[in-house]
Design an enzyme around this catalytic site. Structure first.
Site, short mmCIF file in Angstrom:
data_model
loop_
_atom_site.label_atom_id
_atom_site.label_comp_id
_atom_site.label_asym_id
_atom_site.label_seq_id
_atom_site.Cartn_x
_atom_site.Cartn_y
_atom_site.Cartn_z
N SER A 6 0.85 -1.20 0.00
CA SER A 6 0.00 0.00 0.00
C SER A 6 0.88 1.24 0.00
O SER A 6 1.65 1.47 0.94
CB SER A 6 -0.88 0.01 1.25
OG SER A 6 -1.39 1.32 1.43
N HIS A 31 -1.10 -1.29 -4.44
CA HIS A 31 -2.37 -0.97 -3.77
C HIS A 31 -2.47 0.55 -3.54
O HIS A 31 -1.59 1.15 -2.91
CB HIS A 31 -2.44 -1.72 -2.45
CG HIS A 31 -3.75 -1.62 -1.74
ND1 HIS A 31 -4.85 -2.39 -2.06
CD2 HIS A 31 -4.14 -0.84 -0.70
CE1 HIS A 31 -5.85 -2.10 -1.24
NE2 HIS A 31 -5.45 -1.15 -0.41
N ASP A 33 -4.82 3.54 -1.98
CA ASP A 33 -5.92 3.84 -1.07
C ASP A 33 -6.48 5.23 -1.36
O ASP A 33 -5.81 6.24 -1.15
CB ASP A 33 -5.42 3.78 0.38
CG ASP A 33 -5.13 2.36 0.81
OD1 ASP A 33 -6.04 1.52 0.72
OD2 ASP A 33 -3.99 2.08 1.21
N MET A 35 -9.16 7.90 -0.30
CA MET A 35 -10.04 8.28 0.83
C MET A 35 -10.57 9.69 0.60
O MET A 35 -9.83 10.56 0.16
CB MET A 35 -9.24 8.25 2.14
CG MET A 35 -8.54 6.93 2.40
SD MET A 35 -7.71 6.94 3.98
CE MET A 35 -6.77 5.42 3.89
N HIS A 64 -8.35 0.85 -4.08
CA HIS A 64 -9.27 0.61 -2.96
C HIS A 64 -9.99 1.93 -2.65
O HIS A 64 -9.38 2.85 -2.11
CB HIS A 64 -8.43 0.12 -1.77
CG HIS A 64 -9.20 -0.05 -0.49
ND1 HIS A 64 -8.57 -0.29 0.71
CD2 HIS A 64 -10.53 -0.03 -0.21
CE1 HIS A 64 -9.47 -0.40 1.67
NE2 HIS A 64 -10.67 -0.23 1.14
N MET A 66 -12.34 4.25 -0.60
CA MET A 66 -12.96 4.45 0.72
C MET A 66 -13.66 5.80 0.65
O MET A 66 -13.16 6.81 1.16
CB MET A 66 -11.90 4.41 1.82
CG MET A 66 -11.41 3.02 2.14
SD MET A 66 -9.79 3.02 2.96
CE MET A 66 -8.73 3.05 1.51
N MET A 135 -11.26 -6.18 5.33
CA MET A 135 -10.46 -5.25 6.14
C MET A 135 -10.09 -5.93 7.46
O MET A 135 -10.96 -6.45 8.16
CB MET A 135 -11.25 -3.97 6.44
CG MET A 135 -11.49 -3.05 5.27
SD MET A 135 -10.04 -2.61 4.30
CE MET A 135 -9.02 -1.78 5.52
N GLY A 140 -8.89 3.77 6.96
CA GLY A 140 -8.57 5.19 7.15
C GLY A 140 -7.10 5.48 7.35
O GLY A 140 -6.63 6.54 6.96
N PHE A 141 -6.37 4.55 7.95
CA PHE A 141 -4.97 4.83 8.28
C PHE A 141 -4.10 3.58 8.13
O PHE A 141 -4.58 2.46 8.36
CB PHE A 141 -4.86 5.35 9.72
CG PHE A 141 -5.70 6.58 9.96
CD1 PHE A 141 -5.20 7.84 9.63
CD2 PHE A 141 -6.99 6.47 10.44
CE1 PHE A 141 -5.99 8.97 9.81
CE2 PHE A 141 -7.78 7.60 10.62
CZ PHE A 141 -7.29 8.85 10.31
N GLY A 142 -2.84 3.81 7.80
CA GLY A 142 -1.87 2.72 7.79
C GLY A 142 -1.33 2.51 9.20
O GLY A 142 -1.59 3.30 10.12
N GLY A 143 -0.60 1.42 9.38
CA GLY A 143 0.11 1.19 10.64
C GLY A 143 -0.75 0.82 11.82
O GLY A 143 -0.33 0.99 12.96
N ASP A 173 -6.47 -6.71 4.12
CA ASP A 173 -5.83 -5.39 4.14
C ASP A 173 -5.80 -4.84 5.57
O ASP A 173 -6.86 -4.60 6.16
CB ASP A 173 -6.64 -4.46 3.23
CG ASP A 173 -6.05 -3.06 3.10
OD1 ASP A 173 -4.99 -2.79 3.69
OD2 ASP A 173 -6.66 -2.25 2.37
N GLY A 174 -4.58 -4.63 6.09
CA GLY A 174 -4.42 -3.95 7.38
C GLY A 174 -3.66 -4.77 8.40
O GLY A 174 -4.06 -5.88 8.75
N GLY A 175 -2.53 -4.23 8.83
CA GLY A 175 -1.76 -4.87 9.90
C GLY A 175 -1.11 -6.19 9.49
O GLY A 175 -0.81 -7.02 10.35
N GLY A 195 1.33 -2.17 4.02
CA GLY A 195 1.86 -0.82 3.89
C GLY A 195 3.04 -0.63 4.81
O GLY A 195 4.22 -0.65 4.40
#
Ligand code: DX5
Ligand code: ZN
Length: 213
Positions: A6, A31, A33, A35, A64, A66, A135, A140-143, A173-175, A195
């Site tokens: 990402s 990827h 994102d 938003m 993606h 959002m 998800m 909304g946010f990376g990390g 997607d995420g973490g 990401g």
């Protein structure tokens, strides 16, 4: 396992080099994102920047969305010819119609499910989809921290996919990182977005390879 870094976690001041580095590092998809500051409490990039990304990237784009007005954004990004456009089921009254619209552009349609949305919500759309994105953080946010219930959800979704459309891929997607990649593989996941894990690694290539299991 296919890997889609990402670019949300990239250094946007050096976006050209960052995109080249993940593509040279062997990623499978890029990827992106998008938003809008309404569906999620963050604002990212529009078609002006993404068209530059598309020119630099040597791997297909995975966009993606959002956003609140999915149809408007699909029309905005379709000319960039991404491989996938995904939109959130929670924000779409007419998902079946929008899937057809994306496919009519020659783009693979995908639907995204937030952490609370059950896989049954899209059972009757599966035969028209090329991918479902689950998800594993709140969008909304990376990390952010990985939400482990996505593993059970992926297994349930895999059963529905086997029944309705075995060609449909599952993306998470995420973490995502080396700590949970084997669990994701065991749950039947085909594609991971990463990401923070990729862009904080000294070698993007090593990070990407460690997820391609
Ligand atoms: C979150 C985005 C993700 C995010 C993933 O809303 O959809 O793509 O950038 O970032 P990491 O891998 O850092 O959780
Ligand atoms: Zn994403």
């Amino acid at each position: 396992m296919l890997v889609a870094p990402s670019i949300l976690s990239a250094d946007f001041g050096r976006l050209n080099e960052e995109i080249q580095a993940i593509c040279d590092g062997g990623c499978d998809l890029v990827h992106v994102d998008v938003m809008d500051g309404h569906f999620v409490p963050n604002l990212t990039i529009g078609p002006v920047v993404v068209s530059s990304v598309a020119k630099i990237a040597t791997k297909p784009l995975d966009i993606h969305l959002m956003v609140q007005n999915n149809t408007f954004f699909v029309e905005l990004f379709a000319p960039l010819k991404p491989k996938y456009i995904s939109f959130h089921i929670e924000e779409e009254k007419h998902p079946h119609r929008l899937i057809q619209k994306i496919r009519d552009y020659g783009i693979s349609p995908a639907i995204v499910l937030n952490p609370h949305t059950p896989p049954e919500a899209i059972e009757y759309l599966l035969e028209d989809l090329d991918m479902v994105l689950l998800m594993s953080v709140n969008p909304g946010f990376g990390g952010q921290k990985f939400i482990p219930s996505v593993l059970e959800k992926a297994k349930k979704l895999k059963e529905l996919i086997n029944k309705r459309n075995p060609n449909c891929l599952i993306e998470v997607d995420g973490g995502v990182g080396d700590k949970n990649i084997h669990l994701l593989k065991d749950a039947g996941v085909d594609v991971v977005v990463a990401g923070n894990y990729v862009f904080t690694n000294a070698s993007y290539e090593n990070a990407i390879k460690s997820l391609q299991i």
